[in-house]
Every structure is written in C-alpha cells, then in structure tokens.
Motif scaffolding. Sequence first.
Motif, PDB file in Angstrom:
ATOM      1  N   GLY A  36      -8.264   0.290   4.679  1.00 21.35           N
ATOM      2  CA  GLY A  36      -7.652  -0.601   3.460  1.00 21.35           C
ATOM      3  C   GLY A  36      -8.468   0.143   2.600  1.00 21.35           C
ATOM      4  O   GLY A  36      -7.446   0.502   1.127  1.00 21.35           O
ATOM      5  N   HIS A  37      -9.603   1.121   2.183  1.00 22.14           N
ATOM      6  CA  HIS A  37     -10.519   1.540   0.588  1.00 22.14           C
ATOM      7  C   HIS A  37      -9.416   2.914   0.920  1.00 22.14           C
ATOM      8  O   HIS A  37      -9.093   3.297   0.504  1.00 22.14           O
ATOM      9  N   LEU A  38      -9.085   3.701   2.271  1.00 24.25           N
ATOM     10  CA  LEU A  38      -8.619   4.695   2.460  1.00 24.25           C
ATOM     11  C   LEU A  38      -8.046   5.182   1.917  1.00 24.25           C
ATOM     12  O   LEU A  38      -7.179   5.782   0.986  1.00 24.25           O
ATOM     13  N   LYS A 149      -6.218  -7.477  -1.357  1.00 24.51           N
ATOM     14  CA  LYS A 149      -7.043  -8.193   0.376  1.00 24.51           C
ATOM     15  C   LYS A 149      -7.836  -9.479  -0.770  1.00 24.51           C
ATOM     16  O   LYS A 149      -7.648 -10.148  -0.389  1.00 24.51           O
ATOM     17  N   ASP A 150      -8.349  -8.553  -1.500  1.00 20.39           N
ATOM     18  CA  ASP A 150      -9.283  -9.466  -2.945  1.00 20.39           C
ATOM     19  C   ASP A 150      -8.276  -9.805  -4.210  1.00 20.39           C
ATOM     20  O   ASP A 150      -9.102 -10.027  -4.935  1.00 20.39           O
ATOM     21  N   TYR A 151      -7.372 -10.840  -3.556  1.00 14.35           N
ATOM     22  CA  TYR A 151      -7.008 -11.248  -5.008  1.00 14.35           C
ATOM     23  C   TYR A 151      -6.798 -11.816  -6.204  1.00 14.35           C
ATOM     24  O   TYR A 151      -6.700 -11.288  -7.127  1.00 14.35           O
ATOM     25  N   THR A 175      -2.582  -5.175   1.093  1.00 16.21           N
ATOM     26  CA  THR A 175      -3.658  -5.315   2.189  1.00 16.21           C
ATOM     27  C   THR A 175      -2.994  -4.500   2.979  1.00 16.21           C
ATOM     28  O   THR A 175      -1.871  -4.422   3.722  1.00 16.21           O
ATOM     29  N   VAL A 176      -3.951  -4.075   3.960  1.00 14.25           N
ATOM     30  CA  VAL A 176      -3.697  -2.998   5.087  1.00 14.25           C
ATOM     31  C   VAL A 176      -4.416  -3.874   6.228  1.00 14.25           C
ATOM     32  O   VAL A 176      -5.288  -4.429   6.482  1.00 14.25           O
ATOM     33  N   ARG A 177      -3.377  -4.436   7.509  1.00 15.92           N
ATOM     34  CA  ARG A 177      -3.847  -4.897   8.493  1.00 15.92           C
ATOM     35  C   ARG A 177      -3.580  -4.082  10.021  1.00 15.92           C
ATOM     36  O   ARG A 177      -3.364  -2.755   9.854  1.00 15.92           O
ATOM     37  N   ALA A 183      -6.370  -8.761   9.038  1.00 15.25           N
ATOM     38  CA  ALA A 183      -6.515  -7.788   7.322  1.00 15.25           C
ATOM     39  C   ALA A 183      -7.924  -6.370   7.282  1.00 15.25           C
ATOM     40  O   ALA A 183      -9.094  -7.399   8.049  1.00 15.25           O
ATOM     41  N   LEU A 184      -7.763  -5.677   7.910  1.00 14.19           N
ATOM     42  CA  LEU A 184      -9.176  -4.831   7.253  1.00 14.19           C
ATOM     43  C   LEU A 184     -10.255  -5.228   6.435  1.00 14.19           C
ATOM     44  O   LEU A 184     -10.147  -6.085   5.486  1.00 14.19           O
ATOM     45  N   SER A 185     -11.102  -5.287   7.054  1.00 15.33           N
ATOM     46  CA  SER A 185     -12.426  -5.784   6.157  1.00 15.33           C
ATOM     47  C   SER A 185     -13.683  -5.418   7.425  1.00 15.33           C
ATOM     48  O   SER A 185     -13.840  -4.899   7.947  1.00 15.33           O
TER      49      SER A 185
END
Length: 282
Positions: A36-38, A149-151, A175-177, A183-185
């Motif tokens: 997600g960050h990447l 992801k953090d809407y 959001t990357v899942r 969802a990646l977290s």
Amino acid sequence: MEIIRDVTAMQSRVTALRQQGRQIGFVPTMGYLHEGHLSLCRAARIENHILAVSIFVNPAQFDRQEDLENYPVDLERDLVKAEAEGTDLVFVPEQKTVYPPGYATFVEVESLSGRWEGAYRPGHFRGVTTVVMKLFHIVKPHRTYFGQKDYQQARIVHQMVKDLDMDVEVIVLPTVRESDGLALSSRNVNLTAEERRQAPMLYRALCGVADRVKSGEQDARALVEEMHRVIQEGTSATIDYVALCDPESLESLEKVEGPAVALLAVRFSKARLIDNLLMNTH
Ligand code: AMP
C-alpha cells in the motif's frame, strides 16, 4: 538514498532542491512498509524529480498507549524497501525532534475530525493534521500522496490544505488489497491466524452493499444493517462503526441517491482495522 533525522538538515536539503527547480513528491508513513505504501511511492516516483518518504510513528495520533506500544516497527527492512522504490530522501525523525519539550501547537480540522474515527479515537485526527502540517513544512513537497484506505484521513488532509491555502497538491490513490480482499495494513500482523482468516469478510461486507446499491437499494439503514450482519456472522470482531456517508461531509445518509462511501472500523483481539468503499449509483 539519503537518510535524514534532523529537521533543519531536511529543510536545507529540500530548499536547495527546490531552488534547482526540482519537484518534490512526498509520502508520509508510520513505517512497517507494505505494498500500500509502496504504491504511493511508485506514483510519486513517476510524477516528481525527487521522492521523499517519512517514517515516523506519531505518538500524537494514538489515543491508546497500548496501540502505540503494539505498533510494528522494522526500520532496517523499511529502508531496504524505500531504496528499492527509488526513494531519494528518507526523513526518520525521533519523537523528541518532532515534539521537543514545551511543544504547544496543534492543528484541528473541525467537525470532520469529530466523526467516525474521531469519535472512537479522541484526538486522533488532531494528531494526524498536526504532524502532517509539520511534515509539509519540513519536506516542502509539491505533491503528497495518501491512500484511500484511510478515507477520512485523506478527506481531512484535503480540507486542511484547502482551508489553510497550503501550496501542495494532495493525491489520493486506491486501497491495495490482499488477493482475498483484506486491505493491506501494518496492523494486520497483529491478527491471530483465525482472525486473519475472517478478516476478508470486511471487504465482502462492503462489496455486498455496493452490489445492492447498484441494483437499486436506497435505504441506507437497511444497507448498514446488512453490513453489520455480514461482519457479525462472519467474524469474531467487535464493530466500532459501520456507516454509509456522504463522501464530502462524511455525514450519515438516509437515502443513497448519489455518491456514497461505506466506512467501517472493527476491533479484533489485538488489531483494530478500518476499511471503506466508495460507491456511485450512476
Ligand atoms: P500509515 O503508515 O498507516 O500511516 O500509512 C501511510 C500512508 O499509506 C497513508 O496515506 C495510508 O492511507 C496509506 N496506506 C496504508 N495502507 C494502504 C493500502 N492498503 N493501500 C493504499 N494506501 C495505503
């Protein structure tokens, strides 16, 4: 890749780059980097001359000490990942660098910050907007990248930038899942094996509602009840909130007649997860 820990060192570095006409793209993170960050780094890498990433677990945005203590950290691995994405500058300040003794100034976006995440995590968004504002002053980006992801966070950062006439473009990316929809977290590592098996149910609940909206259901209360049911039956998590909201104001909808966002937050034994889905009736 340069690793910078000091505020003034970072400021003079980026000021020099700006004077050379370099455009700076900035990805603020709390580390424990995942895809997600990447994905944000990759977009920023393409759209700017310079990619700056910050890694800082911001104590001001944690309402519970236990959550802060359980937050995963692996700086060595993060630096390897950041370098592999072509990061130029990594800003890794210490807590006392960001909040020295006597620190007294906070930024707050009213009303939006009190809803949903803000209601369950008092002071959370005040911590977020304060650190984001500080990081913008330190990194001086032209563009900054946030995850959908953090809407609510992205919505609040947008509002802050608009209200305070900040000269930075906020870009929000999808959001990357995981392949099963979770969802990646960074917090997913705190799920037990059984909870990890259940967690994709959150996305399934969101998609179920999106399907019903697409096929004409407009009664928000029925849709929210359905999400509750799917999550309660499919997981051991405790629901903090499940909501269908106006994507701008984040106020609850009664009738879904236009754009809407479904928001949810649940608590598993050692991980609190959030997710959301934007839906359009047209
Ligand atoms: P964090 O390290 O959790 O503060 O997240 C840093 C940035 O990465 C924020 O803008 C998040 O919204 C974004 N992010 C976190 N998880 C994801 C994800 N699964 N997909 C896309 N962006 C994400």
